[in-house]
Write a protein that holds these residues in place. Structure first.
Motif, mmCIF file in Angstrom:
data_model
loop_
_atom_site.group_PDB
_atom_site.id
_atom_site.type_symbol
_atom_site.label_atom_id
_atom_site.label_comp_id
_atom_site.label_asym_id
_atom_site.label_seq_id
_atom_site.Cartn_x
_atom_site.Cartn_y
_atom_site.Cartn_z
ATOM 1 N N THR B 49 39.384 38.639 46.862
ATOM 2 C CA THR B 49 40.656 38.400 45.305
ATOM 3 C C THR B 49 39.632 38.486 44.662
ATOM 4 O O THR B 49 38.911 39.133 44.329
ATOM 5 C CB THR B 49 40.605 37.173 45.482
ATOM 6 O OG1 THR B 49 39.161 36.688 44.152
ATOM 7 C CG2 THR B 49 40.373 35.712 46.322
ATOM 8 N N VAL B 50 41.336 39.236 44.116
ATOM 9 C CA VAL B 50 40.727 40.264 42.514
ATOM 10 C C VAL B 50 39.985 39.697 42.048
ATOM 11 O O VAL B 50 38.965 40.735 40.981
ATOM 12 C CB VAL B 50 42.118 40.575 41.582
ATOM 13 C CG1 VAL B 50 41.463 40.926 39.736
ATOM 14 C CG2 VAL B 50 42.891 41.135 42.596
ATOM 15 N N ARG B 51 39.324 38.324 41.829
ATOM 16 C CA ARG B 51 38.642 37.806 40.772
ATOM 17 C C ARG B 51 37.526 37.812 41.598
ATOM 18 O O ARG B 51 36.132 37.806 40.751
ATOM 19 C CB ARG B 51 38.579 35.809 40.750
ATOM 20 C CG ARG B 51 39.126 35.646 39.386
ATOM 21 C CD ARG B 51 40.949 36.516 39.414
ATOM 22 N NE ARG B 51 41.172 36.173 37.721
ATOM 23 C CZ ARG B 51 42.618 36.317 37.152
ATOM 24 N NH1 ARG B 51 42.995 36.826 37.805
ATOM 25 N NH2 ARG B 51 42.889 35.225 36.540
ATOM 26 N N ASP B 52 36.999 37.538 43.039
ATOM 27 C CA ASP B 52 35.881 38.112 43.200
ATOM 28 C C ASP B 52 34.958 39.149 43.424
ATOM 29 O O ASP B 52 34.068 39.693 42.308
ATOM 30 C CB ASP B 52 35.929 38.075 44.622
ATOM 31 C CG ASP B 52 36.002 36.596 45.318
ATOM 32 O OD1 ASP B 52 35.518 35.289 45.272
ATOM 33 O OD2 ASP B 52 36.946 37.340 46.114
ATOM 34 N N LEU B 56 31.786 40.134 39.650
ATOM 35 C CA LEU B 56 30.673 41.131 40.108
ATOM 36 C C LEU B 56 30.411 42.491 38.611
ATOM 37 O O LEU B 56 29.634 42.238 38.508
ATOM 38 C CB LEU B 56 31.159 41.724 41.587
ATOM 39 C CG LEU B 56 29.794 41.814 42.399
ATOM 40 C CD1 LEU B 56 29.350 40.030 42.698
ATOM 41 C CD2 LEU B 56 29.900 42.482 43.260
ATOM 42 N N THR B 57 30.843 42.160 38.477
ATOM 43 C CA THR B 57 31.108 43.412 37.457
ATOM 44 C C THR B 57 31.678 42.748 35.725
ATOM 45 O O THR B 57 30.279 43.080 34.684
ATOM 46 C CB THR B 57 32.243 44.341 36.937
ATOM 47 O OG1 THR B 57 33.184 43.473 36.266
ATOM 48 C CG2 THR B 57 33.066 44.570 38.134
ATOM 49 N N GLY B 58 31.453 40.910 35.725
ATOM 50 C CA GLY B 58 30.216 40.929 34.858
ATOM 51 C C GLY B 58 31.981 41.025 33.382
ATOM 52 O O GLY B 58 31.710 40.674 32.318
ATOM 53 N N LEU B 59 33.075 42.037 33.408
ATOM 54 C CA LEU B 59 34.258 42.059 33.206
ATOM 55 C C LEU B 59 35.407 41.044 32.441
ATOM 56 O O LEU B 59 35.143 39.724 33.836
ATOM 57 C CB LEU B 59 34.693 43.447 33.177
ATOM 58 C CG LEU B 59 34.008 44.588 33.208
ATOM 59 C CD1 LEU B 59 35.088 46.425 34.395
ATOM 60 C CD2 LEU B 59 33.460 44.954 31.582
#
Lengths: 213, 213
Positions: B49-52, B56-59
DNA sequence: CTCAAATCCTGACGGGGCGTCATTGACGCC
DNA sequence: GGCGTCAATGACGCCCCGTCAGGATTTGAG
């Protein structure tokens, strides 16, 4: 008034048709499959939702999940269906074949004809830019692949042909069939004979030039 | 008080590096791409998912949409990236080639080596049963295909080879490369030389046997 | 240095599809 | 006719999506 039931509302079943439960079950399964075909055709695989499919059947959303676990699973069922209908055609070609060349020619021709015929009913109105949905390795599709491999093996042995890398050969043949088939579908008129000649020529010509493992 | 800034908090840039805005922008874009590669690797395309990815980027989630419109678009960007790096290798093979045979051999070898090298970094831990995500026809991928076609055309003409159905030939070659490449990746050790020998043998052998349009 | 404008990051929010489940009514059987 | 079973129903809670108003940071000008 006389109560003789000349035309009873529900005549007794004398045949051994399955009961209504069973009949609506298969009817629903079929309805879902039909709706799915149409929805995938119109919206594409990614664009389609389970709700779109179920809406088209008039059933409730929960009912869908009595039959399939997800959109993915219906799609696989459609692919499985195609593979299941193609399998006997392939088998016939194997029976008819006298050597590798004739088997390959028959199988390719059968595949391209099948593709051209199916194409009419799948009637895809694909959203711009969307690729063909990937046909996944469902049981029936896997079985077809295995069958091709086995047929190759037997018919090559029967020919006393030198050994080849069967896995590569099978993969390559299926790949060629798929891609050339795809291109064929985009042409008007759809020339299954020409596509067959091309694919068969390529592979039959290439076979003797293959490295011997 | 003396205002001489011996160690100013922000020393003046004497180079012509782009400003901070520009730098964080490319950093973010790269971070999203890296995260996407990892997430697609672990969860598969469908499962991701986009959320996953953004997690991972912290953004923040909204930031993702400043760079890509959807999960689909990041995936395409990854594919585009691969195609962009492969393109020059292909071009080199074209320059080096003296005829169709040598071009095909060089291009196939380059592709299989590329695949083997990339495979290490893509490191996919694919959920059981999920197929390879379909590589879509992104601009860069389309360009590579067109380049293959054009190279074929030129090199065949240079050879004074008889005419063939270029569209079918290109499609078939790419198909063979893809599928044989896939199978190669599953074998240990990965034998790019063997795969090359097979694919090149098949196509070079088949070429003279093709129907003449 | 100061300040205003430009940029873009942030995270809460409304929207909508997903899969579940308690309920309901039809079916099959006696 | 009565009863147990089973599939259909649709409301519900969950999660992910894409947006947007507000705020933080950078930039360039004075």
């Amino acid at each position: 008034m006389s109560n003789i039931a000349y035309f009873p509302a529900m005549p007794p079943r004398e045949d051994n048709r399955p009961g209504k439960r069973e009949r609506t079950k298969t009817a629903n399964r079929q309805a879902i499959l039909d709706a799915a075909r149409q929805v995938f055709g119109e919206l594409g695989y990614d664009g389609a939702t389970v709700r779109d499919i179920i809406r088209l059947t008039g059933l409730a959303s929960g009912t869908f999940y009595n039959y399939y676990k997800s959109k993915e699973e219906v799609f696989d069922a459609l692919a499985d269906d195609g593979a299941r209908r193609f399998r006997p055609l392939l088998r016939v070609e194997f029976e008819k074949a006298t050597d590798f060349a004739s088997f390959l020619r028959g199988a390719m021709r059968a595949y391209f004809d099948f593709l051209a015929a199916e194409h009419e009913t799948w009637r895809v109105n694909r959203p711009a830019g969307e690729t063909h949905p990937q046909v996944r390795a469902t049981p029936e599709v896997t079985a077809v692949f295995a069958e091709v491999r086995e047929a190759f093996e037997r018919v090559l042995e029967r020919d006393h042909a030198p050994p080849v890398d069967l896995d590569y050969l099978t993969a390559a043949c299926i790949a060629v069939a798929r891609e050339v088939g795809d291109k064929m579908l985009e042409r008007r008129p759809m020339d299954t004979q020409g596509a067959t000649a091309f694919a068969v020529g390529l592979i039959l010509g290439g076979l003797p030039a293959l490295p011997r493992p």
